[in-house]
Design a protein around this motif. Structure first.
Motif, PDB file in Angstrom:
ATOM      1  N   VAL A  88      56.354  39.566  39.136  1.00 42.41           N
ATOM      2  CA  VAL A  88      55.608  40.811  39.301  1.00 42.41           C
ATOM      3  C   VAL A  88      55.740  41.628  38.019  1.00 42.41           C
ATOM      4  CG1 VAL A  88      55.810  40.917  41.809  1.00 42.41           C
ATOM      5  CG2 VAL A  88      57.584  41.944  40.398  1.00 42.41           C
ATOM      6  N   THR A  89      54.691  42.367  37.698  1.00 42.73           N
ATOM      7  CA  THR A  89      54.688  43.132  36.452  1.00 42.73           C
ATOM      8  C   THR A  89      54.426  44.617  36.659  1.00 42.73           C
ATOM      9  OG1 THR A  89      52.331  42.666  36.123  1.00 42.73           O
ATOM     10  CG2 THR A  89      53.899  41.144  35.103  1.00 42.73           C
ATOM     11  N   GLY A 351      37.469  33.480  42.145  1.00 41.42           N
ATOM     12  CA  GLY A 351      38.422  34.570  42.319  1.00 41.42           C
ATOM     13  C   GLY A 351      39.228  34.856  41.068  1.00 41.42           C
ATOM     14  N   THR A 352      39.999  35.937  41.132  1.00 44.68           N
ATOM     15  CA  THR A 352      40.821  36.374  40.005  1.00 44.68           C
ATOM     16  C   THR A 352      42.290  36.145  40.323  1.00 44.68           C
ATOM     17  OG1 THR A 352      39.209  38.124  39.559  1.00 44.68           O
ATOM     18  CG2 THR A 352      41.347  38.318  38.482  1.00 44.68           C
ATOM     19  N   ASP A 353      42.994  35.526  39.393  1.00 44.02           N
ATOM     20  CA  ASP A 353      44.436  35.338  39.533  1.00 44.02           C
ATOM     21  C   ASP A 353      45.124  36.648  39.177  1.00 44.02           C
ATOM     22  OD1 ASP A 353      47.116  34.655  39.360  1.00 44.02           O
ATOM     23  OD2 ASP A 353      46.749  32.731  38.391  1.00 44.02           O
ATOM     24  N   LEU A 354      45.990  37.134  40.064  1.00 48.37           N
ATOM     25  CA  LEU A 354      46.670  38.409  39.833  1.00 48.37           C
ATOM     26  C   LEU A 354      47.451  38.406  38.522  1.00 48.37           C
ATOM     27  CD1 LEU A 354      47.051  41.138  41.327  1.00 48.37           C
ATOM     28  CD2 LEU A 354      49.223  40.240  42.168  1.00 48.37           C
ATOM     29  N   GLU A 361      46.215  49.553  37.704  1.00 48.28           N
ATOM     30  CA  GLU A 361      44.983  49.929  38.406  1.00 48.28           C
ATOM     31  C   GLU A 361      44.329  48.755  39.128  1.00 48.28           C
ATOM     32  OE1 GLU A 361      45.788  53.133  35.557  1.00 48.28           O
ATOM     33  OE2 GLU A 361      45.649  50.964  35.274  1.00 48.28           O
ATOM     34  N   TYR A 362      44.724  47.529  38.814  1.00 48.95           N
ATOM     35  CA  TYR A 362      44.133  46.373  39.485  1.00 48.95           C
ATOM     36  C   TYR A 362      44.935  46.043  40.740  1.00 48.95           C
ATOM     37  CZ  TYR A 362      42.484  41.707  40.544  1.00 48.95           C
ATOM     38  OH  TYR A 362      41.976  40.610  41.203  1.00 48.95           O
ATOM     39  N   TRP A 363      44.275  46.013  41.883  1.00 45.92           N
ATOM     40  CA  TRP A 363      44.955  45.808  43.161  1.00 45.92           C
ATOM     41  C   TRP A 363      44.644  44.463  43.802  1.00 45.92           C
ATOM     42  CZ3 TRP A 363      45.237  50.841  46.550  1.00 45.92           C
ATOM     43  CH2 TRP A 363      45.964  51.818  45.857  1.00 45.92           C
ATOM     44  N   GLY A 364      44.000  43.558  43.107  1.00 44.24           N
ATOM     45  CA  GLY A 364      43.707  42.258  43.683  1.00 44.24           C
ATOM     46  C   GLY A 364      42.617  42.338  44.732  1.00 44.24           C
ATOM     47  N   ALA A 377      49.441  45.446  57.032  1.00 41.60           N
ATOM     48  CA  ALA A 377      49.020  44.817  55.773  1.00 41.60           C
ATOM     49  C   ALA A 377      49.753  43.502  55.562  1.00 41.60           C
ATOM     50  CB  ALA A 377      49.275  45.759  54.610  1.00 41.60           C
ATOM     51  N   GLU A 378      48.999  42.441  55.304  1.00 38.61           N
ATOM     52  CA  GLU A 378      49.593  41.125  55.037  1.00 38.61           C
ATOM     53  C   GLU A 378      49.886  40.942  53.549  1.00 38.61           C
ATOM     54  OE1 GLU A 378      47.107  38.072  56.636  1.00 38.61           O
ATOM     55  OE2 GLU A 378      46.788  39.174  58.509  1.00 38.61           O
ATOM     56  N   LYS A 379      49.264  41.796  52.736  1.00 41.33           N
ATOM     57  CA  LYS A 379      49.459  41.682  51.295  1.00 41.33           C
ATOM     58  C   LYS A 379      49.338  43.066  50.682  1.00 41.33           C
ATOM     59  CE  LYS A 379      47.963  38.892  47.339  1.00 41.33           C
ATOM     60  NZ  LYS A 379      47.007  37.874  46.861  1.00 41.33           N
ATOM     61  N   TYR A 380      50.211  43.353  49.722  1.00 43.76           N
ATOM     62  CA  TYR A 380      50.195  44.639  49.046  1.00 43.76           C
ATOM     63  C   TYR A 380      49.648  44.485  47.628  1.00 43.76           C
ATOM     64  CZ  TYR A 380      53.130  46.611  52.736  1.00 43.76           C
ATOM     65  OH  TYR A 380      53.617  47.049  53.945  1.00 43.76           O
ATOM     66  N   PRO A 381      49.046  45.553  47.099  1.00 45.30           N
ATOM     67  CA  PRO A 381      48.649  45.513  45.689  1.00 45.30           C
ATOM     68  C   PRO A 381      49.842  45.151  44.809  1.00 45.30           C
ATOM     69  CG  PRO A 381      47.771  47.464  46.760  1.00 45.30           C
ATOM     70  CD  PRO A 381      48.707  46.829  47.742  1.00 45.30           C
ATOM     71  N   TRP A 382      49.552  44.478  43.703  1.00 43.79           N
ATOM     72  CA  TRP A 382      50.540  44.113  42.687  1.00 43.79           C
ATOM     73  C   TRP A 382      51.417  42.929  43.085  1.00 43.79           C
ATOM     74  CZ3 TRP A 382      52.048  49.657  43.858  1.00 43.79           C
ATOM     75  CH2 TRP A 382      51.063  50.549  43.397  1.00 43.79           C
ATOM     76  N   MET A 383      51.268  42.433  44.330  1.00 47.38           N
ATOM     77  CA  MET A 383      52.085  41.296  44.763  1.00 47.38           C
ATOM     78  C   MET A 383      51.228  40.038  44.773  1.00 47.38           C
ATOM     79  SD  MET A 383      54.477  42.745  47.842  1.00 47.38           S
ATOM     80  CE  MET A 383      55.480  44.216  47.615  1.00 47.38           C
ATOM     81  N   PRO A 384      51.705  38.946  44.161  1.00 48.24           N
ATOM     82  CA  PRO A 384      50.889  37.728  44.051  1.00 48.24           C
ATOM     83  C   PRO A 384      50.839  36.888  45.320  1.00 48.24           C
ATOM     84  CG  PRO A 384      53.021  37.402  43.004  1.00 48.24           C
ATOM     85  CD  PRO A 384      52.986  38.842  43.425  1.00 48.24           C
ATOM     86  N   ALA A 385      51.652  37.230  46.316  1.00 53.70           N
ATOM     87  CA  ALA A 385      51.695  36.424  47.531  1.00 53.70           C
ATOM     88  C   ALA A 385      51.708  37.336  48.756  1.00 53.70           C
ATOM     89  CB  ALA A 385      52.933  35.521  47.527  1.00 53.70           C
TER      90      ALA A 385
END
Length: 394
Positions: A88-89, A351-354, A361-364, A377-385
């Motif tokens: 994560v970044t 699609g876009t790879d996180l 500002e990018y939330w996937g 929520a099953e997925k949060y912004p900034w998390m790749p999985a």
């Protein structure tokens, strides 16, 4: 004797937990605290970005440190052991619940957060301290009581009542702005478009948040229908979300977030029809104040998409800054009940790879959880999985 780490077993959709595992209420506490802290991270970012703009990460987290300076150190330390856990970044994922509490209650920022709480600052401080006490006990592997779980359930409800509503509104903006709107941003932005690019504008029920949906109509560059006529492959143009976030600085600095939207697809005749969208969310006051810069950026984006689509049409191996060619496929399926046939189009490669984008500002790809964002929520912004799977009941 070797340590025997027993694993949970999933049988016929049911999970069986070994008796030697921790009491179930420990996992319940972990679930509540995980969701609470990540919802709070998201909320703190939204309020800071809305209030401080592009300098949101200059906010102090105590002492002489800022979000920018402190998380930079923490990210560097995490990279020393980058082989552990998901990569994560986002700086927000490196802020603790203590940091988030400090920011919200800070004398310089409380005025921005206060409207979202139904209690005075001192009461919120006490509530957060109670949650953090249980959180720290669990984080440092000290025992907790089952009563502690009930405490954090009730306390998170008290603290997150309006936070939940805020996150629900910002993740579920779907009211179409009327065509007779007299807002200057509507007049400037709605007409922007061309055969490859369209804009639509939506608002939250309270009109605090505005979502601009940018839709790209993918052009089919190459198409092959197989001899059995039940499978086809195509090469189509697609919008590079990563480049949109990277190159359109005035949009990125002004928005709250950018996300990948819905990809619609169908097959007509022998070719697919595919449309991709991205969502750009602003607070209404910011959009009003910066409409000239934002509308001009969208016009530039539309023109560039049109020009680069023509470039890639002439040379299928070319790639533009915003437009590139990718593969989609479709297979013909037969419905078991009525004998109907329908096409299933696989657009996953569009699609876009996180990991391509490190901008906060990018939330996937955002889901719409309405009023239950915190708990479902099953997925949060900034998390790749994803962090949960509703298909596996406990």
């Amino acid at each position: 004797m070797a340590m025997d780490w027993k694993a949970a077993q999933v049988t016929d959709g049911m999970v069986k937990v070994p008796g030697s595992w921790l009491h179930l209420y420990y996992y319940e506490a972990l679930n509540i605290l995980f969701r609470f802290e990540n919802a709070l991270r998201l909320f703190v970012y939204v309020v800071l970005k809305d209030s401080l703009g592009k300098d949101w990460d200059s906010a102090s987290i105590g002492g002489a440190g800022t979000i920018r300076s402190e998380t930079k150190k923490r990210i560097a330390q995490a990279n020393d052991h980058g082989y552990v856990g998901e990569v994560v970044t986002s700086p927000m994922l490196f802020l603790s619940s203590g940091d988030l509490t400090t920011i919200m209650l800070h004398e310089s920022y409380w005025k921005h957060f206060a409207p979202y709480f139904r209690a005075k600052q001192g009461v919120i401080q006490t509530k957060l301290a109670e949650i953090n006490t249980v959180r720290n006990s669990l984080a440092h592997f000290r025992p907790i009581r089952q009563d502690d779980v009930e405490l954090i359930k009730q306390t998170t409800k008290h603290v997150l009542l309006e936070v939940q509503a805020c996150l629900g509104r910002i993740s579920g903006i779907r009211n179409v702005v009327p065509t007779n709107s007299d807002r200057e941003w509507y007049k400037q932005i709605k007409p922007i478009g061309n055969p490859h690019f369209a804009t639509n504008i939506f608002s939250s029920p309270d009109e605090k948040w505005i979502r601009i949906r940018v839709t790209q109509r993918c052009t089919v560059l190459r198409n092959h229908m197989y001899s059995d006529r039940d499978y086809l492959t195509s090469r189509v143009t697609t919008l590079r979300t990563a480049q949109v976030v990277k190159h359109f600085e005035k949009i990125r600095d002004a928005c709250i977030f950018i996300s990948d939207g819905h990809t619609s697809s169908e097959v007509r005749g022998d070719a697919p029809i595919v449309q991709r969208s991205i969502n750009i969310v602003f607070s209404e006051p910011t959009l009003t104040a910066k409409v000239i810069d934002i509308s001009q950026s969208l016009k530039d984006m539309a023109l560039q998409v049109e020009q680069e689509t023509e470039l890639v049409k002439q040379d299928n191996l070319a790639r533009g800054e915003l437009i590139e060619a990718k593969e989609v496929s479709a297979s013909l399926q037969k419905a078991a009940s009525f004998g109907n046939e329908y096409w299933v189009v696989d657009t996953r490669k569009l699609g876009t790879d996180l990991s391509e984008i490190d901008s906060v500002e990018y939330w996937g790809a955002m889901g719409d959880y309405g009023t239950d964002y915190v708990t479902e929520a099953e997925k949060y912004p900034w998390m790749p999985a994803s962090i949960s799977d509703e298909d596996v009941p406990f």
